[in-house]
Design a protein around this motif. Structure first.
Motif, PDB file in Angstrom:
ATOM      1  N   LEU A 169     -11.683  -5.385   3.346  1.00  0.00           N
ATOM      2  CA  LEU A 169     -10.773  -6.275   1.980  1.00  0.00           C
ATOM      3  C   LEU A 169      -9.813  -5.531   2.351  1.00  0.00           C
ATOM      4  O   LEU A 169      -8.873  -6.649   2.442  1.00  0.00           O
ATOM      5  CB  LEU A 169     -11.447  -5.835   1.341  1.00  0.00           C
ATOM      6  CG  LEU A 169     -12.095  -6.388  -0.059  1.00  0.00           C
ATOM      7  CD1 LEU A 169     -13.708  -5.959  -0.747  1.00  0.00           C
ATOM      8  CD2 LEU A 169     -12.232  -7.808   0.166  1.00  0.00           C
ATOM      9  N   ALA A 170      -9.553  -4.348   2.848  1.00  0.00           N
ATOM     10  CA  ALA A 170      -7.979  -3.941   2.912  1.00  0.00           C
ATOM     11  C   ALA A 170      -7.195  -4.491   4.251  1.00  0.00           C
ATOM     12  O   ALA A 170      -5.831  -4.581   3.526  1.00  0.00           O
ATOM     13  CB  ALA A 170      -8.440  -2.458   2.602  1.00  0.00           C
ATOM     14  N   LEU A 171      -8.119  -4.429   4.978  1.00  0.00           N
ATOM     15  CA  LEU A 171      -6.880  -5.349   6.188  1.00  0.00           C
ATOM     16  C   LEU A 171      -7.267  -6.333   5.746  1.00  0.00           C
ATOM     17  O   LEU A 171      -6.113  -7.175   6.373  1.00  0.00           O
ATOM     18  CB  LEU A 171      -7.964  -5.513   7.373  1.00  0.00           C
ATOM     19  CG  LEU A 171      -8.596  -3.736   8.478  1.00  0.00           C
ATOM     20  CD1 LEU A 171      -9.804  -3.726   9.222  1.00  0.00           C
ATOM     21  CD2 LEU A 171      -7.042  -3.291   9.071  1.00  0.00           C
ATOM     22  N   ALA A 172      -7.266  -7.072   5.091  1.00  0.00           N
ATOM     23  CA  ALA A 172      -7.879  -8.670   5.171  1.00  0.00           C
ATOM     24  C   ALA A 172      -6.779  -8.449   3.891  1.00  0.00           C
ATOM     25  O   ALA A 172      -5.628  -9.708   4.597  1.00  0.00           O
ATOM     26  CB  ALA A 172      -8.698  -9.340   4.250  1.00  0.00           C
ATOM     27  N   ALA A 183      -3.867  -6.814   3.485  1.00  0.00           N
ATOM     28  CA  ALA A 183      -2.542  -6.542   4.074  1.00  0.00           C
ATOM     29  C   ALA A 183      -2.688  -7.294   6.049  1.00  0.00           C
ATOM     30  O   ALA A 183      -1.291  -7.163   5.922  1.00  0.00           O
ATOM     31  CB  ALA A 183      -2.804  -4.575   4.990  1.00  0.00           C
ATOM     32  N   CYS A 184      -3.122  -8.271   5.756  1.00  0.00           N
ATOM     33  CA  CYS A 184      -3.200  -9.128   7.286  1.00  0.00           C
ATOM     34  C   CYS A 184      -3.222  -8.419   8.452  1.00  0.00           C
ATOM     35  O   CYS A 184      -2.191  -8.445   9.565  1.00  0.00           O
ATOM     36  CB  CYS A 184      -1.718 -10.334   6.568  1.00  0.00           C
ATOM     37  SG  CYS A 184      -1.804 -10.910   5.065  1.00  0.00           S
ATOM     38  N   MET A 185      -4.127  -7.571   8.179  1.00  0.00           N
ATOM     39  CA  MET A 185      -3.683  -6.641   9.704  1.00  0.00           C
ATOM     40  C   MET A 185      -5.054  -6.519  10.339  1.00  0.00           C
ATOM     41  O   MET A 185      -6.110  -6.663   9.645  1.00  0.00           O
ATOM     42  CB  MET A 185      -3.549  -5.346  10.109  1.00  0.00           C
ATOM     43  CG  MET A 185      -1.772  -5.154   9.151  1.00  0.00           C
ATOM     44  SD  MET A 185      -1.822  -3.407   9.117  1.00  0.00           S
ATOM     45  CE  MET A 185      -0.228  -2.571   8.402  1.00  0.00           C
ATOM     46  N   ASN A 186      -5.041  -6.559  11.449  1.00  0.00           N
ATOM     47  CA  ASN A 186      -6.247  -6.251  12.191  1.00  0.00           C
ATOM     48  C   ASN A 186      -6.558  -4.470  12.644  1.00  0.00           C
ATOM     49  O   ASN A 186      -5.760  -4.283  12.522  1.00  0.00           O
ATOM     50  CB  ASN A 186      -6.791  -6.991  13.943  1.00  0.00           C
ATOM     51  CG  ASN A 186      -5.778  -6.823  14.869  1.00  0.00           C
ATOM     52  OD1 ASN A 186      -5.292  -5.744  14.865  1.00  0.00           O
ATOM     53  ND2 ASN A 186      -4.774  -7.892  15.386  1.00  0.00           N
ATOM     54  N   LEU A 245      -3.126   1.194   5.363  1.00  0.00           N
ATOM     55  CA  LEU A 245      -2.961  -0.148   5.295  1.00  0.00           C
ATOM     56  C   LEU A 245      -2.514  -0.315   3.203  1.00  0.00           C
ATOM     57  O   LEU A 245      -3.250  -1.380   2.501  1.00  0.00           O
ATOM     58  CB  LEU A 245      -4.726  -0.685   4.384  1.00  0.00           C
ATOM     59  CG  LEU A 245      -5.240  -0.252   6.003  1.00  0.00           C
ATOM     60  CD1 LEU A 245      -6.978  -0.162   4.995  1.00  0.00           C
ATOM     61  CD2 LEU A 245      -5.104  -1.718   6.223  1.00  0.00           C
ATOM     62  N   ASN A 246      -1.780   0.626   2.615  1.00  0.00           N
ATOM     63  CA  ASN A 246      -0.703   0.597   1.354  1.00  0.00           C
ATOM     64  C   ASN A 246      -1.847  -0.021   0.256  1.00  0.00           C
ATOM     65  O   ASN A 246      -1.869  -0.297  -1.045  1.00  0.00           O
ATOM     66  CB  ASN A 246      -0.057  -0.524   1.338  1.00  0.00           C
ATOM     67  CG  ASN A 246       0.881  -0.696   0.580  1.00  0.00           C
ATOM     68  OD1 ASN A 246       1.156   0.262  -0.014  1.00  0.00           O
ATOM     69  ND2 ASN A 246       1.251  -1.836  -0.116  1.00  0.00           N
ATOM     70  N   VAL A 247      -3.037   1.189   0.155  1.00  0.00           N
ATOM     71  CA  VAL A 247      -3.893   1.686  -0.808  1.00  0.00           C
ATOM     72  C   VAL A 247      -4.206   2.967  -0.834  1.00  0.00           C
ATOM     73  O   VAL A 247      -4.012   3.787  -0.258  1.00  0.00           O
ATOM     74  CB  VAL A 247      -5.093   0.935  -0.354  1.00  0.00           C
ATOM     75  CG1 VAL A 247      -5.422  -0.519   0.291  1.00  0.00           C
ATOM     76  CG2 VAL A 247      -6.017   1.585   0.506  1.00  0.00           C
ATOM     77  N   ASP A 248      -4.635   3.351  -2.565  1.00  0.00           N
ATOM     78  CA  ASP A 248      -4.655   4.548  -2.369  1.00  0.00           C
ATOM     79  C   ASP A 248      -6.503   5.195  -1.856  1.00  0.00           C
ATOM     80  O   ASP A 248      -7.088   3.946  -1.645  1.00  0.00           O
ATOM     81  CB  ASP A 248      -5.233   4.727  -4.123  1.00  0.00           C
ATOM     82  CG  ASP A 248      -5.613   6.007  -4.797  1.00  0.00           C
ATOM     83  OD1 ASP A 248      -6.198   6.436  -4.369  1.00  0.00           O
ATOM     84  OD2 ASP A 248      -4.161   7.030  -4.759  1.00  0.00           O
TER      85      ASP A 248
END
Length: 64
Positions: free
Chosen positions: A10-13, A15-18, A54-57
């Protein structure tokens, strides 16, 4: 420490990253990133780098 695969995905999605992009941004090898994704036990610093990339805690991606 172990991460939750669904939370990482979910965090990858968000962040629009693979995985490859996230590993590069975290400054860790792709196999290490994959160890985090599949829920293997990794060092706290590694999970911290992934969370930062991923810019998440970090608590948002840890296994409950």
């Amino acid at each position: 420490m172990k991460a939750n695969r669904q939370k990482i995905m979910l965090a990858l999605a968000r962040a629009c990253m693979n995985s490859e992009e996230a590993a590069r941004k975290a400054g860790i090898p792709l196999p290490s990133f994959n160890n985090v994704v599949v829920g293997r036990s990794v060092r706290p610093a590694t999970i911290g780098k992934v969370a930062k990339a991923l810019n998440v805690d970090v608590t948002e991606i840890l296994e409950d």
